[in-house]
Design an enzyme around this catalytic site. Structure first.
Site, PDB file in Angstrom:
ATOM      1  CB  ALA A  41      -0.961  -0.011   1.185  1.00 61.76           C
ATOM      2  CB  SER A  91      -0.449   1.816   4.293  1.00 61.43           C
ATOM      3  OG  SER A  91       0.829   1.803   3.697  1.00 61.43           O
ATOM      4  NE  ARG A  92      -1.878   1.009  10.782  1.00 66.34           N
ATOM      5  CZ  ARG A  92      -2.270  -0.206  11.098  1.00 66.34           C
ATOM      6  NH1 ARG A  92      -3.553  -0.507  11.056  1.00 66.34           N
ATOM      7  NH2 ARG A  92      -1.404  -1.133  11.458  1.00 66.34           N
ATOM      8  CB  VAL A 112       6.967  11.756   3.711  1.00 60.85           C
ATOM      9  CG1 VAL A 112       6.342  12.513   2.544  1.00 60.85           C
ATOM     10  CG2 VAL A 112       8.438  11.455   3.417  1.00 60.85           C
ATOM     11  CD  GLN A 114       8.725  -0.862  12.168  1.00 60.15           C
ATOM     12  OE1 GLN A 114       7.738  -1.578  12.189  1.00 60.15           O
ATOM     13  NE2 GLN A 114       9.045  -0.119  11.122  1.00 60.15           N
ATOM     14  CG  HIS A 139       5.842   3.111   1.763  1.00 59.96           C
ATOM     15  ND1 HIS A 139       4.474   3.240   1.794  1.00 59.96           N
ATOM     16  CD2 HIS A 139       6.167   2.316   2.811  1.00 59.96           C
ATOM     17  CE1 HIS A 139       3.996   2.538   2.800  1.00 59.96           C
ATOM     18  NE2 HIS A 139       4.993   1.973   3.448  1.00 59.96           N
ATOM     19  N   GLY A 150      11.217   4.276   8.186  1.00 59.05           N
ATOM     20  CA  GLY A 150      10.676   5.599   8.402  1.00 59.05           C
ATOM     21  C   GLY A 150      10.657   5.976   9.873  1.00 59.05           C
ATOM     22  CE  LYS A 209       3.565   6.329   9.391  1.00 60.12           C
ATOM     23  NZ  LYS A 209       2.900   5.327  10.297  1.00 60.12           N
ATOM     24  CG  HIS A 242       2.286   6.188   1.759  1.00 66.51           C
ATOM     25  ND1 HIS A 242       3.430   6.758   2.276  1.00 66.51           N
ATOM     26  CD2 HIS A 242       1.840   5.328   2.713  1.00 66.51           C
ATOM     27  CE1 HIS A 242       3.670   6.289   3.487  1.00 66.51           C
ATOM     28  NE2 HIS A 242       2.725   5.402   3.775  1.00 66.51           N
TER      29      HIS A 242
END
Length: 285
Positions: free
Chosen positions: A32, A186-187, A176, A153, A37, A147, A149, A34
């Site tokens: 997904a 993606s969500r 971004v 993680q 990514h 990322g 964001k 964007h």
């Protein structure tokens, strides 16, 4: 661009390139794709002779089966985007390929995975470590891109690499954002236009709170962001923590750390969004 679906075929393709000493970059994704990514992938393509992007929705990192079922999937569009950027290999395995048998490994990340996302998504980071380590073993990348964001993680992956002594450089890539300030995710595909406008208030609130550093307390900052977002119909803060950017442990005073980050998770309707903002960051951190 090569589209490869098995670990064996991936190794057959990459080994001659490894033998020639080519640098290999890896961007692990769940598809997904964007423009967020795309930023990771472009940096990977620019810094390595070979660029590999994995597209795999990993079941072991979802503690909510419905969230896994609803996660957006569009591998054809993903591969078209990757080819347009100049990716060498799109690795698109099946669940059976990545998990021919259950992965029973349990990682110990100390307190890194006990807070924030780990508190509300038990087992999530163990699943992340399982799949990312599998990808690292399959690709043997020189560098891997993640990322910022997903701030927690990134810390978990760095700790996993340290524990397993995997020879890979972990590169964090800045968030971004859409023109509204909403962090690309993606969500976001699951949000209506009205919800996107509501969700933009998450970053607005975080940005406004950066003026609080050294002027208001940590608690006042926490209360301001949480209350401002919760006052918006359709938004509900799950957590907002202000933490040391290295240990991810909560700070109670701005002077507790030279690297202070605010991390947040917010439900917009039934879509869970995360974001973060740096309050203090020392040079070369």
């Amino acid at each position: 661009m090569e589209i490869i679906k098995t670990v064996a075929d991936l190794d057959r393709f990459l080994q001659p390139l490894r033998d020639k000493g080519k640098s290999i970059g890896l961007v692990p994704t769940m598809g997904a794709l964007h423009q967020g990514h795309a930023a990771l992938v472009k940096q990977c393509v620019g810094e390595n002779e070979v660029a590999v992007v994995s597209v795999f929705v990993n079941p072991t990192q979802f503690n909510d089966k419905e969230d896994f079922r609803l996660y957006p999937r569009n591998s054809d569009a993903d591969c078209a985007l990757l080819e347009s950027i100049g990716v060498t290999v799109a690795f698109v395995p099946s669940v059976e390929e990545m998990y021919p048998e259950p992965d029973t490994r349990v990682f110990d990340f100390g307190m890194l995975d006990k807070v924030m996302e780990g508190r509300f998504r038990p087992g999530h980071f163990n699943g992340v470590a399982q799949i990312v380590s599998k990808l690292f073993y399959a690709v043997k990348p020189t560098r891997a891109y993640f990322g910022e964001k997903d701030f927690q993680q990134l810390a978990i992956v760095r700790e996993m690499v340290r524990q397993l002594a995997i020879p890979v450089e972990i590169v964090g890539v800045p968030i971004v954002r859409e023109t509204s300030g909403l962090a690309m995710s993606s969500r976001n595909l699951r949000l209506s236009e009205e919800q996107r406008q509501e969700a933009a208030e998450i970053y607005r609130s975080l940005r406004l709170s950066t003026d609080f550093v050294n002027e208001k307390s940590i608690q006042e900052t926490l209360d301001f962001v949480t209350n401002r977002i919760n006052q918006i119909d359709g938004l509900r803060v799950e957590y907002f923590d202000i933490v040391d950017g290295n240990t991810l442990q909560a700070v109670s005073d701005w002077n507790d750390s030279a690297y202070v980050v605010g991390c947040i998770a917010v439900f917009c309707g039934d879509v869970r969004l995360i974001d973060n903002i740096s309050y203090k960051k020392i040079e070369n951190q």
